[in-house]
Motif scaffolding. Structure first.
Motif, short mmCIF file in Angstrom:
data_model
loop_
_atom_site.label_atom_id
_atom_site.label_comp_id
_atom_site.label_asym_id
_atom_site.label_seq_id
_atom_site.Cartn_x
_atom_site.Cartn_y
_atom_site.Cartn_z
N ALA A 117 0.84 -1.20 0.00
CA ALA A 117 0.00 0.00 0.00
C ALA A 117 0.88 1.26 0.00
CB ALA A 117 -0.92 0.00 1.21
N ALA A 118 1.95 1.20 0.79
CA ALA A 118 2.85 2.36 0.87
C ALA A 118 3.48 2.64 -0.49
CB ALA A 118 3.94 2.11 1.91
N GLU A 119 3.78 1.57 -1.20
CA GLU A 119 4.38 1.74 -2.52
C GLU A 119 3.36 2.33 -3.50
OE1 GLU A 119 5.45 -0.65 -6.34
OE2 GLU A 119 5.52 -1.88 -4.53
N ILE A 120 2.16 1.79 -3.49
CA ILE A 120 1.10 2.31 -4.37
C ILE A 120 0.92 3.81 -4.14
CG2 ILE A 120 -1.41 2.31 -4.77
CD1 ILE A 120 -1.38 -0.70 -4.23
N LEU A 121 0.99 4.23 -2.87
CA LEU A 121 0.69 5.61 -2.52
C LEU A 121 1.93 6.50 -2.48
CD1 LEU A 121 -1.84 4.70 0.27
CD2 LEU A 121 -2.42 5.80 -1.89
N GLY A 122 3.11 5.89 -2.68
CA GLY A 122 4.35 6.67 -2.66
C GLY A 122 4.67 7.24 -1.29
N ILE A 123 4.43 6.46 -0.24
CA ILE A 123 4.73 6.96 1.12
C ILE A 123 5.67 6.00 1.86
CG2 ILE A 123 2.66 8.37 1.45
CD1 ILE A 123 1.38 6.00 2.90
N GLU A 124 6.46 5.23 1.09
CA GLU A 124 7.38 4.25 1.73
C GLU A 124 8.32 4.95 2.71
OE1 GLU A 124 7.09 4.69 -1.71
OE2 GLU A 124 7.84 2.89 -2.71
N ASN A 125 8.72 6.18 2.38
CA ASN A 125 9.71 6.88 3.22
C ASN A 125 9.08 7.55 4.44
OD1 ASN A 125 8.29 8.59 1.57
ND2 ASN A 125 9.96 10.08 1.39
N LEU A 126 7.78 7.41 4.62
CA LEU A 126 7.12 8.09 5.73
C LEU A 126 6.67 7.13 6.83
CD1 LEU A 126 4.75 10.46 3.68
CD2 LEU A 126 7.02 10.98 4.58
N LEU A 127 6.98 5.85 6.68
CA LEU A 127 6.37 4.83 7.55
C LEU A 127 6.70 5.02 9.04
CD1 LEU A 127 6.74 1.67 5.29
CD2 LEU A 127 4.66 2.93 5.84
N LYS A 128 7.84 5.69 9.34
CA LYS A 128 8.22 5.85 10.75
C LYS A 128 7.70 7.15 11.37
CE LYS A 128 10.76 2.15 11.39
NZ LYS A 128 9.63 1.48 10.72
N ARG A 129 7.05 7.97 10.54
CA ARG A 129 6.61 9.27 11.09
C ARG A 129 5.26 9.17 11.78
NH1 ARG A 129 7.74 13.95 6.77
NH2 ARG A 129 9.72 13.18 5.95
N LYS A 130 5.07 10.11 12.70
CA LYS A 130 3.76 10.24 13.35
C LYS A 130 2.89 11.17 12.51
CE LYS A 130 4.64 8.05 17.33
NZ LYS A 130 5.45 8.64 18.39
N PRO A 131 1.57 11.05 12.62
CA PRO A 131 0.68 11.90 11.81
C PRO A 131 1.01 13.39 11.89
CG PRO A 131 -0.61 10.19 12.86
CD PRO A 131 0.81 10.05 13.39
N LYS A 132 1.40 13.88 13.09
CA LYS A 132 1.63 15.33 13.18
C LYS A 132 2.87 15.78 12.42
CE LYS A 132 4.12 15.81 17.59
NZ LYS A 132 4.28 14.41 18.03
N GLN A 133 3.70 14.81 12.00
CA GLN A 133 4.88 15.16 11.20
C GLN A 133 4.59 15.07 9.70
OE1 GLN A 133 7.02 11.98 13.19
NE2 GLN A 133 8.47 13.44 14.04
N LEU A 134 3.32 14.99 9.35
CA LEU A 134 2.94 14.85 7.94
C LEU A 134 2.16 16.06 7.45
CD1 LEU A 134 1.51 11.22 8.07
CD2 LEU A 134 3.82 11.89 7.36
N SER A 135 2.26 16.32 6.14
CA SER A 135 1.42 17.37 5.54
C SER A 135 0.00 16.83 5.38
CB SER A 135 1.97 17.74 4.18
OG SER A 135 1.72 16.69 3.27
N GLY A 136 -0.92 17.71 5.06
CA GLY A 136 -2.32 17.30 4.88
C GLY A 136 -2.45 16.22 3.81
N GLY A 137 -1.75 16.43 2.70
CA GLY A 137 -1.84 15.48 1.60
C GLY A 137 -1.27 14.11 1.98
#
Ligand SMILES: Nc1ncnc2c1ncn2[C@@H]1O[C@H](COP(=O)(O)OP(=O)(O)OP(=O)(O)O)[C@@H](O)[C@H]1O
Ligand SMILES: [Mg+2]
Length: 366
Positions: A117-137
């Protein structure tokens, strides 16, 4: 994957009828969009499909199975909420894995699904982050990822893009359409934004006041609105409506608005004949008004005299507010049109594209 059928679905909250006898058939793998103004019953419909609201009456089928009495967790659907509802203390990996852990999936299976799923969505590099460390998108992607890992029969999206800025919304719109093709899943997507609905839907279902007003492919609905509500809701700027009268002169039928008189095309005569001498609502879309200079079929029967009130140049096109006597109309014209405020302007109405409504029933006549 699965089809979804709502039969006479009604949901009442005490005296409020949020969903009023709605009948909808969504096909397997279809991208269905429920669209309508705030409070029309979109979320309630979606929540009833998910099993988060109990239907007051009517039946809900998922994959030909009656699910009214099936628990939400057993309905094989995944819902993406407007506010994403991510767990703030969990990193992205665990947000996506959580539902599978609850369902006691083996660890390797969970890992595989989250990675996919992470690959499909292009978020493989974000797996260790918490939601507050992410942009809205990025948060939005995680919320979608959490639905994807479940491999549900049906995805339910409730206004997933409404928290994003305009540019990101357009980008995510295209991504969700791509995702639909890749997953080959049934998607039911809720939005109040008619542009979003038009651009994403295989078929759209337009609701107002708990009622299903019309359904169909986007262009079909745009070209052939069945009632005044749909005509006014789909399209931007909205269709011009003018209270008018049908008159008959020497065998021909005209729309008389008091500001101007235009001839109804002959192809519409059989349907309009009963309305001779009666009131109707005349509707024409801004894009069906044309600068006389650039329209080849201008005649005295389709050309009106106007005065320019306001000009909104948008680059590729120009929106012009026109005063035509007792009434005002909006035109959307090509940018080569050169006008100034207060200037007189002759405007041609493309009468073949007109829509005429019964003022009592608000249903379309032609
Ligand atoms: N739990 C509830 N109790 C009472 N009334 C409710 C409840 N949930 C929804 N309603 C009412 O039902 C109607 C439909 O609400 P719903 O949330 O389905 O609208 P919506 O189309 O999703 O609107 P929006 O675009 O604003 O999200 C509204 O009049 C709303 O006030
Ligand atoms: Mg809602």
């Amino acid at each position: 994957m699965a089809n979804v059928i709502l039969k006479n679905l009604t949901k009442k909250f005490k005296e409020v009828t949020a969903v009023d006898n709605v009948n909808i058939e969504i096909k397997d793998k279809e991208f269905a969009v429920l669209v309508g103004p705030s409070g029309c019953g979109k979320t309630t419909t979606l929540r009833a499909i998910a099993g988060l609201e109990e239907a007051t009456s009517g039946e809900i089928y998922i994959g030909d199975k009656l699910v009214n009495d099936v628990q939400p967790k057993d309905r094989d659907i995944a819902m993406v909420f407007q506010n994403y509802a991510l767990y703030p203390h969990m990193d992205v990996y665990n947000n996506m894995a959580f539902g599978l852990k609850l369902r006691k999936f083996p660890r390797e299976e969970i890992d595989q699904r989250v990675q996919d799923a992470a690959e499909i969505l292009g978020i493989e590099n974000l797996l260790k982050r918490k939601p507050k460390q992410l942009s809205g998108g990025q948060r939005q992607r995680v919320a979608v990822g959490r639905a994807i890992v479940r491999k549900p029969k049906v995805f339910l999206f409730d206004e997933p893009l409404s928290n994003l800025d305009a540019k990101l919304r357009v980008a995510m719109r295209a991504e969700i359409s791509k995702l639909h093709r890749r997953l080959e899943a049934t998607i039911i997507y809720v939005t109040h934004d008619q542009v979003e609905a038009m651009t994403m839907a295989d078929r759209m279902f337009i609701m107002n006041d708990g009622l299903l007003m019309q359904s169909g492919a986007p262009l079909e609905v745009y070209k052939k609105p069945e009632n005044k509500f749909v005509a006014g809701f789909i399209g931007s700027p909205a269709m011009n409506f003018i209270d008018s009268k049908v008159t008959k002169e020497n065998g021909d039928y005209f729309i008389d608005t008091e500001s101007f008189k235009v001839k109804i095309p002959q192809a519409f005569y059989s349907k309009i004949a009963d309305y001779a001498g009666k009131e109707v609502i005349f509707g024409i879309r801004p894009e069906d008004l044309h600068d006389k200079q650039f329209f080849s079929n201008a005649t005295t029967f389709n050309t009106i005299k106007t005065k320019v009130d306001v000009i909104e140049p948008l680059g590729a096109e120009i929106i012009i507010y026109l005063n035509c006597g007792k009434h005002s109309v909006i035109g959307k014209m090509e940018s080569r049109t050169q006008v100034e405020v207060e200037q007189d302007m002759e405007v041609v109405l493309d009468m073949e594209k007109t829509h005429i409504f019964d003022p009592e029933t608000l249903l379309v006549i032609v």
